[in-house]
Design a protein around this motif. Structure first.
Motif, short mmCIF file in Angstrom:
data_model
loop_
_atom_site.label_atom_id
_atom_site.label_comp_id
_atom_site.label_asym_id
_atom_site.label_seq_id
_atom_site.Cartn_x
_atom_site.Cartn_y
_atom_site.Cartn_z
N LEU A 160 74.32 87.70 91.95
CA LEU A 160 74.99 88.66 92.85
C LEU A 160 75.50 87.97 94.12
CD1 LEU A 160 72.53 91.69 92.47
CD2 LEU A 160 74.77 91.44 91.41
N GLN A 161 74.93 86.82 94.44
CA GLN A 161 75.35 86.12 95.66
C GLN A 161 76.76 85.52 95.51
OE1 GLN A 161 73.91 86.41 98.57
NE2 GLN A 161 72.39 87.68 97.52
N ALA A 162 77.14 85.19 94.27
CA ALA A 162 78.45 84.57 94.06
C ALA A 162 79.57 85.49 94.54
CB ALA A 162 78.63 84.24 92.58
N GLN A 163 79.41 86.77 94.30
CA GLN A 163 80.44 87.72 94.76
C GLN A 163 80.44 87.82 96.28
OE1 GLN A 163 79.81 91.96 94.66
NE2 GLN A 163 81.59 92.23 93.33
N ARG A 164 79.28 87.70 96.89
CA ARG A 164 79.21 87.76 98.37
C ARG A 164 80.00 86.62 99.01
NH1 ARG A 164 77.05 91.15 101.39
NH2 ARG A 164 76.82 89.68 103.11
N LYS A 165 80.05 85.49 98.32
CA LYS A 165 80.83 84.37 98.87
C LYS A 165 82.30 84.76 98.96
CE LYS A 165 77.78 80.59 97.51
NZ LYS A 165 77.16 80.79 96.18
N ARG A 166 82.73 85.62 98.02
CA ARG A 166 84.14 86.01 97.96
C ARG A 166 84.45 87.15 98.93
NH1 ARG A 166 86.96 87.98 92.32
NH2 ARG A 166 89.01 88.55 93.16
N ILE A 167 83.65 88.21 98.94
CA ILE A 167 83.99 89.38 99.76
C ILE A 167 82.85 89.84 100.67
CG2 ILE A 167 85.80 90.33 98.24
CD1 ILE A 167 83.58 92.34 97.24
N GLY A 168 81.84 88.97 100.85
CA GLY A 168 80.70 89.35 101.69
C GLY A 168 81.11 89.77 103.09
N TYR A 174 81.24 85.19 87.77
CA TYR A 174 81.39 83.89 88.45
C TYR A 174 80.69 82.76 87.71
CZ TYR A 174 83.15 87.17 91.79
OH TYR A 174 83.90 88.17 92.37
N LEU A 175 80.33 83.02 86.45
CA LEU A 175 79.69 82.00 85.63
C LEU A 175 80.73 80.95 85.25
CD1 LEU A 175 76.80 81.76 84.49
CD2 LEU A 175 77.53 83.10 82.53
N ASP A 176 80.49 79.66 85.61
CA ASP A 176 81.51 78.65 85.34
C ASP A 176 81.27 77.94 84.01
OD1 ASP A 176 79.87 76.19 85.78
OD2 ASP A 176 79.65 77.11 87.76
N ALA A 177 82.29 77.23 83.56
CA ALA A 177 82.27 76.61 82.22
C ALA A 177 81.10 75.63 82.08
CB ALA A 177 83.60 75.91 81.96
N GLN A 178 80.83 74.89 83.14
CA GLN A 178 79.77 73.88 83.07
C GLN A 178 78.39 74.54 82.89
OE1 GLN A 178 79.78 71.39 86.55
NE2 GLN A 178 78.22 70.03 85.68
N THR A 179 78.19 75.62 83.64
CA THR A 179 76.91 76.34 83.53
C THR A 179 76.78 76.96 82.14
OG1 THR A 179 77.08 76.82 85.87
CG2 THR A 179 75.45 78.08 84.65
N GLN A 180 77.88 77.43 81.61
CA GLN A 180 77.83 78.01 80.25
C GLN A 180 77.52 76.94 79.20
OE1 GLN A 180 81.56 80.69 80.73
NE2 GLN A 180 80.31 81.61 79.13
N GLN A 181 78.01 75.73 79.43
CA GLN A 181 77.67 74.61 78.52
C GLN A 181 76.16 74.39 78.53
OE1 GLN A 181 79.50 71.47 77.39
NE2 GLN A 181 81.56 72.32 77.51
N ARG A 182 75.59 74.45 79.71
CA ARG A 182 74.14 74.26 79.84
C ARG A 182 73.38 75.37 79.10
NH1 ARG A 182 71.06 74.86 85.62
NH2 ARG A 182 69.01 75.31 84.73
#
Ligand code: PLP
Length: 389
Positions: free
Chosen positions: A20-28, A369-377
């Motif tokens: 939930l923090q990832a969205q706060r970086k965008r519109i917090g 906000y899940l990125d490709a690298q994290t999804q690889q993991r």
């Protein structure tokens, strides 16, 4: 074959299931300013933001009316109250869902009748619904309503459910707690049933900073009863209550937060679909990934894969946990097997798909906000688990 990069030697940080923090970086900042405006004005209950939010929510969905309330469970309960669902009434609900879908029926002392789901869409199976309606009639119950659930963000098969509901004179309700924003063809969730209810619980695709919910409908005659019911059953005079209601309003603060979140929701839905597409590429050769089709846009409240059975799932969960990848089982115990709900009737043929799914489903981390690298993991941990089984 999906190519998965090897995991680095040092142990990576554990991942959140929903970040939930990832969205706060965008519109917090915008949200904090909106909250500050509410604090300065001091109208904490039914301030102007509540009506503004209801208007934009209805517009977003293409529905005529939106009535906000305290949470998604109350949204369902308010609909049942508005329709005067009472003892002796049968309300058809899936068993493979969150408890609220059946709870609201039992709270009215009516009878929830459990219906099986389709194992690929996870949503209500029309043939099972027909059997459940027949069984309810034979048991002397009055069939009144069907509550379809758009599980994991994918809309149920509303055109088919509509036809069945009309043929039996049932009110059709969409429990869209997980699917607000999704589409079936050109139609948005919010326009496909007589009433659509949703939830703004933080983990839902459109979440606030606490509890919240709403009801959408195109039927203008339902607006006044619902507004009254969410405020103790008020009449024209607030102190002459004309029906038995609830205290169930959306806080002004939550409405202000949701106004800001709704502005970026369309872009977040697109991002959720990119995340889902990447999962499919990374995993569809070794596990069953969710079915997708052209005419349906899910909002991916959950990304839920199917494994070979309970044992295989345990191994995959352990492999993920060891790699710092959280997973969840939605739902391990369907409603018809929970202590408080076991006595209620169900499709007389049983609920074999529901039982089958409870042993096999596994939900993976999912947020826009899940990125490709994290999804690889994540995929790496899942693949290791499948290989180990
Ligand atoms: C979350 C959820 C609800 C209830 O919403 P709350 O806001 O938590 O009361 C109802 N139905 C389904 C399918 C849900 O996922």
């Amino acid at each position: 074959m999906a190519v998965v990069k090897p995991l680095s030697r040092e142990d990576p940080e554990p991942l959140p299931f929903i970040d939930l923090q990832a969205q706060r970086k965008r519109i917090g900042d915008r949200i904090d300013e909106a909250m500050a405006r509410v604090l300065a004005a001091g109208q904490y209950v039914l301030g102007p933001e509540v009506k503004e939010f209801e208007t934009t929510l209805a517009q977003f969905a293409g529905a005529k009316h939106a009535i906000s309330c305290a949470n998604g469970t109350d949204a369902l309960l308010l609909v049942l109250m508005a329709e005067d669902i009472s003892p002796g009434d049968a309300v058809f609900v899936p068993s493979f869902t969150f408890v609220a879908t059946g709870e609201c029926v039992a709270l009215r002392r009516a009878t929830p009748v459990f219906v099986d789901v389709n194992p690929r869409s996870f949503n209500m199976d029309p043939a099972s619904l027909e059997r459940a309606i027949g069984a309810a009639k034979r048991a002397g119950l009055r069939p009144r309503m069907v509550i379809a659930v758009d599980l994991f963000g994918r809309p149920a098969d509303y055109p088919v459910l509509r036809e069945i509901a009309d043929r039996h004179g049932l009110t059709l309700v969409a429990d869209a707690a997980q699917s607000f924003g999704a589409k079936l063809g050109k139609a948005r969730v919010g326009t496909m049933a007589d009433y659509t209810t949703t939830s703004f619980f933080p983990a839902k695709p459109l979440g606030c900073y606490g509890d919240g919910g709403a009801i959408l409908t195109d039927d203008g005659t339902k607006v006044e009863p619902l507004l009254s019911l969410r405020m103790h059953g008020k009449g024209r005079d607030q102190y002459d209550n004309v029906r038995i209601g609830l205290n169930s309003r959306l806080d002004t603060l939550q409405a202000a937060i949701l106004i800001e979140k709704l502005r970026i929701f369309d872009s977040e839905i697109a991002m959720r679909n990119e995340v889902a597409a990447r999962y499919k590429t990374l995993l569809s050769d070794i596990v069953v990934t969710p079915e997708t089709n052209e005419s349906c846009i899910s909002v991916w409240a959950q990304y839920t894969i199917l494994l070979d059975g309970a044992k295989a799932r345990e191994v995959v969960q352990a492999s993920c946990a060891a790699a710092g990848v959280p997973t969840a089982i939605y739902y391990a115990t369907p409603l018809h097997r929970q202590s408080g709900y076991r006595e209620f009737p169900a499709d007389p043929s049983g609920l074999p798909h529901t039982d089958w799914l409870t042993e096999r489903v596994l939900s993976l981390p999912m947020h826009p906000y899940l990125d490709a690298q994290t999804q690889q993991r994540i995929a790496h941990a899942v693949r290791a688990g499948v290989a180990a089984h």
